[in-house]
Write a protein that holds these residues in place. Structure first.
Motif, mmCIF file in Angstrom:
data_model
loop_
_atom_site.group_PDB
_atom_site.id
_atom_site.type_symbol
_atom_site.label_atom_id
_atom_site.label_comp_id
_atom_site.label_asym_id
_atom_site.label_seq_id
_atom_site.Cartn_x
_atom_site.Cartn_y
_atom_site.Cartn_z
ATOM 1 N N THR A 105 0.832 -1.195 0.000
ATOM 2 C CA THR A 105 0.000 0.000 0.000
ATOM 3 C C THR A 105 0.880 1.264 0.000
ATOM 4 O O THR A 105 0.590 2.236 -0.704
ATOM 5 N N TRP A 106 1.958 1.235 0.783
ATOM 6 C CA TRP A 106 2.859 2.389 0.844
ATOM 7 C C TRP A 106 3.506 2.653 -0.509
ATOM 8 O O TRP A 106 3.596 3.787 -0.962
ATOM 9 N N LEU A 107 3.968 1.590 -1.162
ATOM 10 C CA LEU A 107 4.624 1.740 -2.451
ATOM 11 C C LEU A 107 3.695 2.361 -3.485
ATOM 12 O O LEU A 107 4.096 3.270 -4.228
ATOM 13 N N ARG A 108 2.460 1.875 -3.503
ATOM 14 C CA ARG A 108 1.524 2.413 -4.492
ATOM 15 C C ARG A 108 1.162 3.865 -4.180
ATOM 16 O O ARG A 108 1.030 4.694 -5.085
ATOM 17 N N ALA A 109 0.997 4.172 -2.904
ATOM 18 C CA ALA A 109 0.657 5.541 -2.501
ATOM 19 C C ALA A 109 1.762 6.521 -2.854
ATOM 20 O O ALA A 109 1.505 7.721 -3.025
ATOM 21 N N HIS A 110 3.000 6.029 -2.971
ATOM 22 C CA HIS A 110 4.136 6.896 -3.275
ATOM 23 C C HIS A 110 4.563 6.774 -4.738
ATOM 24 O O HIS A 110 5.722 7.052 -5.086
ATOM 25 N N GLY A 111 3.638 6.373 -5.576
ATOM 26 C CA GLY A 111 3.900 6.354 -7.009
ATOM 27 C C GLY A 111 4.778 5.241 -7.507
ATOM 28 O O GLY A 111 5.325 5.318 -8.612
ATOM 29 N N LEU A 112 4.924 4.191 -6.722
ATOM 30 C CA LEU A 112 5.778 3.068 -7.111
ATOM 31 C C LEU A 112 4.927 1.861 -7.509
ATOM 32 O O LEU A 112 5.149 0.739 -7.073
ATOM 33 N N GLY A 113 3.932 2.123 -8.342
ATOM 34 C CA GLY A 113 3.038 1.063 -8.784
ATOM 35 C C GLY A 113 3.736 -0.036 -9.549
ATOM 36 O O GLY A 113 3.330 -1.203 -9.492
ATOM 37 N N ALA A 114 4.806 0.298 -10.263
ATOM 38 C CA ALA A 114 5.545 -0.719 -11.017
ATOM 39 C C ALA A 114 6.148 -1.760 -10.080
ATOM 40 O O ALA A 114 6.170 -2.952 -10.386
ATOM 41 N N ALA A 115 6.622 -1.311 -8.927
ATOM 42 C CA ALA A 115 7.173 -2.244 -7.951
ATOM 43 C C ALA A 115 6.079 -3.152 -7.398
ATOM 44 O O ALA A 115 6.305 -4.352 -7.174
ATOM 45 N N VAL A 116 4.903 -2.581 -7.180
ATOM 46 C CA VAL A 116 3.767 -3.379 -6.701
ATOM 47 C C VAL A 116 3.391 -4.436 -7.731
ATOM 48 O O VAL A 116 3.168 -5.613 -7.393
ATOM 49 N N ASP A 117 3.341 -4.038 -8.994
ATOM 50 C CA ASP A 117 2.997 -4.989 -10.056
ATOM 51 C C ASP A 117 4.004 -6.128 -10.128
ATOM 52 O O ASP A 117 3.639 -7.289 -10.343
ATOM 53 N N LEU A 118 5.280 -5.797 -9.941
ATOM 54 C CA LEU A 118 6.312 -6.832 -9.962
ATOM 55 C C LEU A 118 6.131 -7.801 -8.804
ATOM 56 O O LEU A 118 6.238 -9.023 -8.971
ATOM 57 N N MET A 119 5.814 -7.287 -7.608
ATOM 58 C CA MET A 119 5.589 -8.134 -6.447
ATOM 59 C C MET A 119 4.397 -9.055 -6.668
ATOM 60 O O MET A 119 4.427 -10.237 -6.312
ATOM 61 N N VAL A 120 3.347 -8.519 -7.283
ATOM 62 C CA VAL A 120 2.149 -9.321 -7.557
ATOM 63 C C VAL A 120 2.477 -10.443 -8.533
ATOM 64 O O VAL A 120 2.084 -11.599 -8.335
ATOM 65 N N ARG A 121 3.221 -10.110 -9.585
ATOM 66 C CA ARG A 121 3.560 -11.129 -10.590
ATOM 67 C C ARG A 121 4.438 -12.224 -9.998
ATOM 68 O O ARG A 121 4.271 -13.411 -10.306
ATOM 69 N N LEU A 122 5.378 -11.828 -9.149
ATOM 70 C CA LEU A 122 6.265 -12.818 -8.547
ATOM 71 C C LEU A 122 5.496 -13.776 -7.634
ATOM 72 O O LEU A 122 5.704 -14.996 -7.680
ATOM 73 N N LYS A 123 4.612 -13.219 -6.816
ATOM 74 C CA LYS A 123 3.842 -14.089 -5.920
ATOM 75 C C LYS A 123 2.893 -14.980 -6.708
ATOM 76 O O LYS A 123 2.713 -16.161 -6.390
ATOM 77 N N ALA A 124 2.270 -14.429 -7.752
ATOM 78 C CA ALA A 124 1.348 -15.220 -8.573
ATOM 79 C C ALA A 124 2.070 -16.357 -9.282
ATOM 80 O O ALA A 124 1.480 -17.414 -9.549
ATOM 81 N N ALA A 125 3.364 -16.159 -9.555
ATOM 82 C CA ALA A 125 4.123 -17.181 -10.274
ATOM 83 C C ALA A 125 4.295 -18.443 -9.452
ATOM 84 O O ALA A 125 4.353 -19.547 -10.014
ATOM 85 N N TRP A 126 4.392 -18.317 -8.121
ATOM 86 C CA TRP A 126 4.609 -19.523 -7.307
ATOM 87 C C TRP A 126 3.411 -19.910 -6.452
ATOM 88 O O TRP A 126 3.426 -20.967 -5.808
ATOM 89 N N SER A 127 2.351 -19.091 -6.435
ATOM 90 C CA SER A 127 1.174 -19.403 -5.617
ATOM 91 C C SER A 127 -0.071 -19.515 -6.488
ATOM 92 O O SER A 127 -0.656 -18.496 -6.884
ATOM 93 N N PRO A 128 -0.514 -20.735 -6.814
ATOM 94 C CA PRO A 128 -1.720 -20.900 -7.636
ATOM 95 C C PRO A 128 -2.954 -20.257 -7.005
ATOM 96 O O PRO A 128 -3.789 -19.682 -7.714
ATOM 97 N N GLY A 129 -3.078 -20.354 -5.682
ATOM 98 C CA GLY A 129 -4.238 -19.776 -5.009
ATOM 99 C C GLY A 129 -4.261 -18.271 -5.125
ATOM 100 O O GLY A 129 -5.323 -17.670 -5.363
ATOM 101 N N PHE A 130 -3.110 -17.640 -4.989
ATOM 102 C CA PHE A 130 -3.026 -16.185 -5.121
ATOM 103 C C PHE A 130 -3.327 -15.768 -6.554
ATOM 104 O O PHE A 130 -4.045 -14.791 -6.792
ATOM 105 N N ARG A 131 -2.801 -16.519 -7.504
ATOM 106 C CA ARG A 131 -3.047 -16.225 -8.916
ATOM 107 C C ARG A 131 -4.532 -16.267 -9.235
ATOM 108 O O ARG A 131 -5.065 -15.395 -9.932
#
Length: 472
Positions: free
Chosen positions: A340-366
């Motif tokens: 939430t902090w990253l997105r609020a400070h304009g670092l949405g690209a970092a958030v997207d990367l974190m989401v993609r990484l977690k989705a890659a190894w967690s089927p439930g999260f994906r």
């Protein structure tokens, strides 16, 4: 002689020298023989100890295999919770003719967790096979049960597909056709109702009168699903058993569910009293008003049903199956504060990367992030978590005046168990509160007591009899 050539060793012919040489030779032969004997003895001892060690190890392994290593059963179908849970979900319908054990076990043998397409292919193959067999069965009960199983397998097959997967419409059509064909073959009485909703949409409802006709004595059970349910699935979850107990049941799909989502694009609303009011008004427009009505919500319906009852006093009872006091709280448990902090400070690209990484190894999260955006109509996973903050009974629960039944599992992977206490404390205006919490030993620890349907049914119908049928 060459100056660098060493002198030859002198050779003595003296008798004393000859005797010394002979003694030395004898001694050397004796030493060599002794060394050979020692080497053989050492090898023999080494071999002996190897045999002893191997014998002990073998005996120990055999004893362990015979006595200590009991063939212990496994408590899971997949290590991944999402794939395990959905398998358990399919098996739960056995009690209502919606699955067979071996069909399910044979299906998951061909599935690797995280492989949504492999999951779809395996379940579809089983559904096609069972559906084809149904066409060859002359006995109507056998044919009807096979069609219901095929329906459940088609529904299960679709589950992990991406929302925009082109196979979804066909799979959904197959599961609905098989379901109603199965009911028809079994002779189950039902009425499909189209409920006007807004200016250009409609909701689906299905009414199931008990076998001996509409009950004038028993309450009407109104049953709705949750985050990923379909109206047909509700038959297995409660309708069949309720009919056998003599209850009439009205089921419905609201926005964000079943065909409402897939065919009309209707997404969820936190103001769930609106679709429920439309369903009840439409039903009462063509049926006598029952003496009492009890609203039951499954899964996220643990929020939907209490929310609707808070704004509609026509309900005498509400069952949260399971508790869902605050869906936003449940969702944000999986969102680190840093995101939430990253997105609020304009670092949405970092958030997207974190989401993609977690989705890659967690089927439930994906699955969760894709389904969340689909059903809530959001554009980003974090938007879904924010949107779900509206789905809370905090400030709403005090309005409920009905009798409440709260169900919960101690190992619910969606809803924290502390939400039971939160909900109980907030129900300041309820006529009564009954809570049932199930642990692992009981079999009901999972979300919505999957795998232990008869367990919660027994408590539910006891509650129904105690609260609403005592004077029948």
């Amino acid at each position: 002689m060459h100056p660098l050539q060493p002198p030859a060793s002198p050779v003595s012919n003296h008798p004393h020298h000859k005797r010394n040489s002979a003694c030395i030779n004898v001694s050397l032969r004796h030493i060599n023989a002794r060394n050979i004997a020692l080497t053989a003895e050492t090898a023999h001892m080494t071999l002996k100890w190897i045999v002893i060690v191997l014998t002990v190890l073998g005996a120990g392994a055999g004893t362990y295999a015979w006595i200590g290593a009991a063939d212990v059963g496994q408590g899971r179908f997949f290590a991944d919770q999402s794939y395990h849970f959905q398998t358990l979900r399919a098996l739960t319908d056995i009690a209502a003719d919606g699955a067979d054990t071996s069909e399910v076990l044979e299906t998951i043998k061909h599935i690797r967790s995280g492989d949504a397409q492999g999951w779809f292919a395996a379940w579809t193959a089983t559904a096609d096979r069972v559906s084809a067999r149904a066409e060859t069965i002359k006995d109507p009960l056998g044919r009807g049960r096979a069609l219901l199983r095929a329906h459940n397998y088609y529904r299960t097959a679709e589950f992990f597909l991406p929302p925009d997967d082109p196979k979804r419409p066909s799979a959904a059509g197959k599961n609905r056709r098989a379901f109603y064909a199965g009911l028809d073959a079994l002779g189950v009485r039902y009425q499909r109702i189209v409920v006007p909703y807004g200016e250009a949409h409609h909701l689906d409802a299905v009414y199931y009168p008990a076998a001996d006709g509409p009950s004038k004595k028993r309450s009407l059970i109104v049953f709705g699903g949750g985050f990923d349910s379909t109206i047909e699935e509700l038959y297995f979850a409660l309708v069949k058993d309720a009919n056998e107990h003599g209850y009439d049941v009205l089921t419905y799909d609201g926005p964000g569910q079943g065909a409402m989502l897939r065919e009309q694009g209707l997404t969820f609303t936190h103001e769930w009293e609106k679709p429920v009011r439309a369903v009840i008004d439409s039903f009462l427009g063509g049926h006598p008003r029952p003496a009492k009505m009890v609203l039951v919500g499954m899964s996220m319906g643990g929020y939907f049903a209490p929310r609707a009852a808070a704004f509609d006093q026509r309900f005498d009872g509400v069952a949260a199956y399971d508790v869902m006091f605050d869906a936003g709280q449940s969702a944000t448990r999986f969102v680190p504060p840093a995101v939430t902090w990253l997105r609020a400070h304009g670092l949405g690209a970092a958030v997207d990367l974190m989401v993609r990484l977690k989705a890659a190894w967690s089927p439930g999260f994906r699955w969760a992030i894709a389904s969340g955006m689909w059903t809530l109509g959001t554009k980003h996973p974090l938007d879904s978590a924010i949107e779900l903050r509206k789905y809370t009974l905090d400030g709403v629960a005090p309005r409920i005046t009905a009798d409440l039944l709260i169900l919960a599992g101690t190992e619910d992977h969606f809803v924290p168990i502390e939400q039971v206490t939160q909900f109980e404390k907030a129900l300041t205006g309820a006529r009564s509160i009954t809570t049932r919490v199930y642990d692992r030993a009981s079999g009901g620890a999972e979300h919505c007591q999957l795998g232990a349907q008869t367990l919660w049914h027994a408590d539910f119908f006891d509650w129904m009899d105690a609260k609403f049928e005592a004077d029948s």
